[in-house]
Design a protein around this motif. Sequence first.
Motif, PDB file in Angstrom:
ATOM      1  N   VAL A 185       0.838  -1.203   0.000  1.00 49.72           N
ATOM      2  CA  VAL A 185       0.000   0.000   0.000  1.00 49.72           C
ATOM      3  C   VAL A 185       0.871   1.251   0.000  1.00 49.72           C
ATOM      4  CG1 VAL A 185      -1.666   1.348   1.345  1.00 49.72           C
ATOM      5  CG2 VAL A 185      -1.975  -1.111   1.085  1.00 49.72           C
ATOM      6  N   ILE A 186       1.940   1.243   0.798  1.00 55.69           N
ATOM      7  CA  ILE A 186       2.844   2.395   0.855  1.00 55.69           C
ATOM      8  C   ILE A 186       3.489   2.630  -0.511  1.00 55.69           C
ATOM      9  CG2 ILE A 186       4.861   3.401   1.966  1.00 55.69           C
ATOM     10  CD1 ILE A 186       2.429   2.931   3.818  1.00 55.69           C
ATOM     11  N   SER A 187       3.988   1.559  -1.111  1.00 57.77           N
ATOM     12  CA  SER A 187       4.653   1.683  -2.416  1.00 57.77           C
ATOM     13  C   SER A 187       3.694   2.212  -3.471  1.00 57.77           C
ATOM     14  CB  SER A 187       5.222   0.325  -2.849  1.00 57.77           C
ATOM     15  OG  SER A 187       6.239  -0.097  -1.973  1.00 57.77           O
ATOM     16  N   ALA A 188       2.456   1.705  -3.455  1.00 58.48           N
ATOM     17  CA  ALA A 188       1.461   2.168  -4.425  1.00 58.48           C
ATOM     18  C   ALA A 188       1.117   3.639  -4.201  1.00 58.48           C
ATOM     19  CB  ALA A 188       0.207   1.308  -4.335  1.00 58.48           C
ATOM     20  N   SER A 189       1.095   4.067  -2.939  1.00 52.85           N
ATOM     21  CA  SER A 189       0.771   5.462  -2.632  1.00 52.85           C
ATOM     22  C   SER A 189       1.822   6.416  -3.179  1.00 52.85           C
ATOM     23  CB  SER A 189       0.655   5.654  -1.114  1.00 52.85           C
ATOM     24  OG  SER A 189      -0.389   4.877  -0.577  1.00 52.85           O
ATOM     25  N   LEU A 190       3.075   5.987  -3.184  1.00 56.94           N
ATOM     26  CA  LEU A 190       4.171   6.848  -3.633  1.00 56.94           C
ATOM     27  C   LEU A 190       4.424   6.745  -5.132  1.00 56.94           C
ATOM     28  CD1 LEU A 190       6.709   6.254  -0.721  1.00 56.94           C
ATOM     29  CD2 LEU A 190       5.379   8.321  -1.162  1.00 56.94           C
ATOM     30  N   ARG A 191       3.730   5.835  -5.790  1.00 57.75           N
ATOM     31  CA  ARG A 191       3.934   5.641  -7.227  1.00 57.75           C
ATOM     32  C   ARG A 191       3.056   6.617  -8.000  1.00 57.75           C
ATOM     33  NH1 ARG A 191       2.049   0.877  -7.617  1.00 57.75           N
ATOM     34  NH2 ARG A 191       0.310   1.117  -9.049  1.00 57.75           N
ATOM     35  N   LEU A 192       3.670   7.584  -8.658  1.00 55.27           N
ATOM     36  CA  LEU A 192       2.914   8.591  -9.397  1.00 55.27           C
ATOM     37  C   LEU A 192       2.417   8.048 -10.729  1.00 55.27           C
ATOM     38  CD1 LEU A 192       5.068  11.768  -8.690  1.00 55.27           C
ATOM     39  CD2 LEU A 192       3.086  10.889  -7.444  1.00 55.27           C
ATOM     40  N   ASP A 193       3.227   7.239 -11.371  1.00 53.07           N
ATOM     41  CA  ASP A 193       2.823   6.618 -12.633  1.00 53.07           C
ATOM     42  C   ASP A 193       2.170   5.279 -12.303  1.00 53.07           C
ATOM     43  OD1 ASP A 193       2.471   5.507 -15.102  1.00 53.07           O
ATOM     44  OD2 ASP A 193       4.507   5.895 -15.818  1.00 53.07           O
ATOM     45  N   LYS A 194       0.845   5.246 -12.318  1.00 51.24           N
ATOM     46  CA  LYS A 194       0.120   4.050 -11.912  1.00 51.24           C
ATOM     47  C   LYS A 194       0.300   2.893 -12.886  1.00 51.24           C
ATOM     48  CE  LYS A 194      -1.360   6.261  -8.381  1.00 51.24           C
ATOM     49  NZ  LYS A 194      -0.702   6.025  -7.072  1.00 51.24           N
ATOM     50  N   GLU A 195       0.906   3.166 -14.048  1.00 50.32           N
ATOM     51  CA  GLU A 195       1.160   2.104 -15.015  1.00 50.32           C
ATOM     52  C   GLU A 195       2.382   1.271 -14.623  1.00 50.32           C
ATOM     53  OE1 GLU A 195      -0.885   1.436 -17.554  1.00 50.32           O
ATOM     54  OE2 GLU A 195      -2.135   3.059 -16.767  1.00 50.32           O
ATOM     55  N   LEU A 196       3.226   1.844 -13.762  1.00 52.69           N
ATOM     56  CA  LEU A 196       4.432   1.132 -13.359  1.00 52.69           C
ATOM     57  C   LEU A 196       4.116   0.118 -12.272  1.00 52.69           C
ATOM     58  CD1 LEU A 196       7.026   4.053 -13.179  1.00 52.69           C
ATOM     59  CD2 LEU A 196       6.761   2.352 -14.996  1.00 52.69           C
ATOM     60  N   GLU A 197       4.815  -1.004 -12.309  1.00 51.84           N
ATOM     61  CA  GLU A 197       4.648  -2.039 -11.296  1.00 51.84           C
ATOM     62  C   GLU A 197       5.444  -1.663 -10.052  1.00 51.84           C
ATOM     63  OE1 GLU A 197       3.198  -5.038  -9.398  1.00 51.84           O
ATOM     64  OE2 GLU A 197       2.691  -4.825 -11.514  1.00 51.84           O
ATOM     65  N   ALA A 198       4.776  -1.681  -8.873  1.00 55.15           N
ATOM     66  CA  ALA A 198       5.473  -1.286  -7.645  1.00 55.15           C
ATOM     67  C   ALA A 198       5.427  -2.368  -6.577  1.00 55.15           C
ATOM     68  CB  ALA A 198       4.859  -0.003  -7.088  1.00 55.15           C
ATOM     69  N   LYS A 199       4.836  -3.513  -6.885  1.00 55.60           N
ATOM     70  CA  LYS A 199       4.651  -4.534  -5.858  1.00 55.60           C
ATOM     71  C   LYS A 199       5.967  -5.035  -5.284  1.00 55.60           C
ATOM     72  CE  LYS A 199       0.097  -6.572  -6.444  1.00 55.60           C
ATOM     73  NZ  LYS A 199      -0.656  -7.824  -6.620  1.00 55.60           N
ATOM     74  N   ASN A 200       7.001  -5.078  -6.104  1.00 51.13           N
ATOM     75  CA  ASN A 200       8.260  -5.644  -5.647  1.00 51.13           C
ATOM     76  C   ASN A 200       9.223  -4.597  -5.106  1.00 51.13           C
ATOM     77  OD1 ASN A 200       7.496  -8.273  -6.371  1.00 51.13           O
ATOM     78  ND2 ASN A 200       8.099  -7.922  -8.498  1.00 51.13           N
ATOM     79  N   SER A 209      10.619  -2.027  -2.313  1.00 51.74           N
ATOM     80  CA  SER A 209      10.584  -1.818  -0.873  1.00 51.74           C
ATOM     81  C   SER A 209      10.125  -0.392  -0.589  1.00 51.74           C
ATOM     82  CB  SER A 209      11.971  -2.048  -0.278  1.00 51.74           C
ATOM     83  OG  SER A 209      12.860  -1.034  -0.719  1.00 51.74           O
ATOM     84  N   ILE A 210       9.834  -0.118   0.677  1.00 56.97           N
ATOM     85  CA  ILE A 210       9.436   1.237   1.044  1.00 56.97           C
ATOM     86  C   ILE A 210      10.579   2.214   0.771  1.00 56.97           C
ATOM     87  CG2 ILE A 210       8.836   2.730   2.992  1.00 56.97           C
ATOM     88  CD1 ILE A 210       7.206   0.439   4.136  1.00 56.97           C
ATOM     89  N   SER A 211      11.805   1.816   1.090  1.00 54.76           N
ATOM     90  CA  SER A 211      12.957   2.692   0.843  1.00 54.76           C
ATOM     91  C   SER A 211      13.117   2.990  -0.639  1.00 54.76           C
ATOM     92  CB  SER A 211      14.235   2.042   1.388  1.00 54.76           C
ATOM     93  OG  SER A 211      14.174   1.915   2.796  1.00 54.76           O
ATOM     94  N   GLU A 212      12.956   1.974  -1.469  1.00 58.05           N
ATOM     95  CA  GLU A 212      13.053   2.185  -2.919  1.00 58.05           C
ATOM     96  C   GLU A 212      11.953   3.118  -3.412  1.00 58.05           C
ATOM     97  OE1 GLU A 212      14.990  -2.009  -4.504  1.00 58.05           O
ATOM     98  OE2 GLU A 212      12.857  -1.933  -4.017  1.00 58.05           O
ATOM     99  N   SER A 213      10.764   2.978  -2.837  1.00 60.31           N
ATOM    100  CA  SER A 213       9.644   3.829  -3.244  1.00 60.31           C
ATOM    101  C   SER A 213       9.868   5.278  -2.831  1.00 60.31           C
ATOM    102  CB  SER A 213       8.342   3.298  -2.627  1.00 60.31           C
ATOM    103  OG  SER A 213       8.054   1.996  -3.100  1.00 60.31           O
ATOM    104  N   ILE A 214      10.466   5.482  -1.653  1.00 62.03           N
ATOM    105  CA  ILE A 214      10.795   6.844  -1.216  1.00 62.03           C
ATOM    106  C   ILE A 214      11.777   7.485  -2.189  1.00 62.03           C
ATOM    107  CG2 ILE A 214      11.973   8.198   0.564  1.00 62.03           C
ATOM    108  CD1 ILE A 214      10.856   6.240   2.634  1.00 62.03           C
ATOM    109  N   ASP A 215      12.826   6.748  -2.533  1.00 59.13           N
ATOM    110  CA  ASP A 215      13.826   7.288  -3.459  1.00 59.13           C
ATOM    111  C   ASP A 215      13.228   7.549  -4.835  1.00 59.13           C
ATOM    112  OD1 ASP A 215      15.849   7.376  -1.597  1.00 59.13           O
ATOM    113  OD2 ASP A 215      16.667   5.405  -2.122  1.00 59.13           O
ATOM    114  N   MET A 216      12.301   6.697  -5.255  1.00 63.21           N
ATOM    115  CA  MET A 216      11.652   6.886  -6.549  1.00 63.21           C
ATOM    116  C   MET A 216      10.826   8.171  -6.546  1.00 63.21           C
ATOM    117  SD  MET A 216       9.110   4.231  -8.550  1.00 63.21           S
ATOM    118  CE  MET A 216       7.852   4.348  -7.267  1.00 63.21           C
ATOM    119  N   PHE A 217      10.113   8.437  -5.443  1.00 64.82           N
ATOM    120  CA  PHE A 217       9.309   9.654  -5.332  1.00 64.82           C
ATOM    121  C   PHE A 217      10.206  10.890  -5.353  1.00 64.82           C
ATOM    122  CE2 PHE A 217       6.887  12.898  -3.064  1.00 64.82           C
ATOM    123  CZ  PHE A 217       5.626  12.780  -3.633  1.00 64.82           C
TER     124      PHE A 217
END
Length: 236
Positions: A62-77, A79-87
């Motif tokens: 849920v956290i990763s999906a929340s930080l994913r701006l491009d909803k077309e990209l896969e974020a399931k795999n 981590s939270i840290s990776e999602s923070i850096d991506m944002f």
Amino acid sequence: MRSIFYLLCLLFIVLSCQEEAAITFSEETFTTSQNKIVEINIPIAEGRDAVKNNINKSIEEVISASLRLDKELEAKNKSISESIDMFNSEYASFKSEFPDSAIEWEAQIDGEIMYQTDAVISVAITSYLNTGGAHGSLVITFLNFDALTGQSLENEQLFNDFNAFKTLAKDYFNDHIADKKELYFEPDNFILPSNIGFNDSGIILLYNSYEVAPYSTGLTEFTIPFDAIMPYLNYM
């Protein structure tokens, strides 16, 4: 005497199993060395590996999906840290493309345990993102788990008669909006919200903005007390 000894041993084993099965939560704050604009505070399950891993994985998704701006990209795999850096990387790209923009992005995500028994656990994740525009985006997500396995529960699994529950929920919804029906898109066309969970008073239903009403109306939430909903529950 020997019988008493065996009974004490049996009691010790039962209590040990119960203690092992119990899931507890601690709060954890996530950040990274590159992070400047994201703040995350969420509950982390602790206890038996299989159970806690299921719960923590669902929360992380849920956290990763929340930080994913491009909803077309896969974020399931991710981590939270990776999602923070991506944002943060997305924000850096935005500032590079629009250096004169005064817009400051931010992301605030908080989690809380709404309800926990030996049978079921309900978690709420509140995400607020501001990436420009007229206003930020506030989204609340409920997660329900089987407390014995940590498996996610779909809304239908919470009830033994989903249609009867829906009929009851419709009555409570109509009562809740009775004096403000003009604020809703189709007040006479009832739909259940995506978010259904437990709190200490009963079953809480929450509609995010745009589910049944415009942003200006805000969130819509109401609770069906346990004494009314009890006959339809699979979990307590």
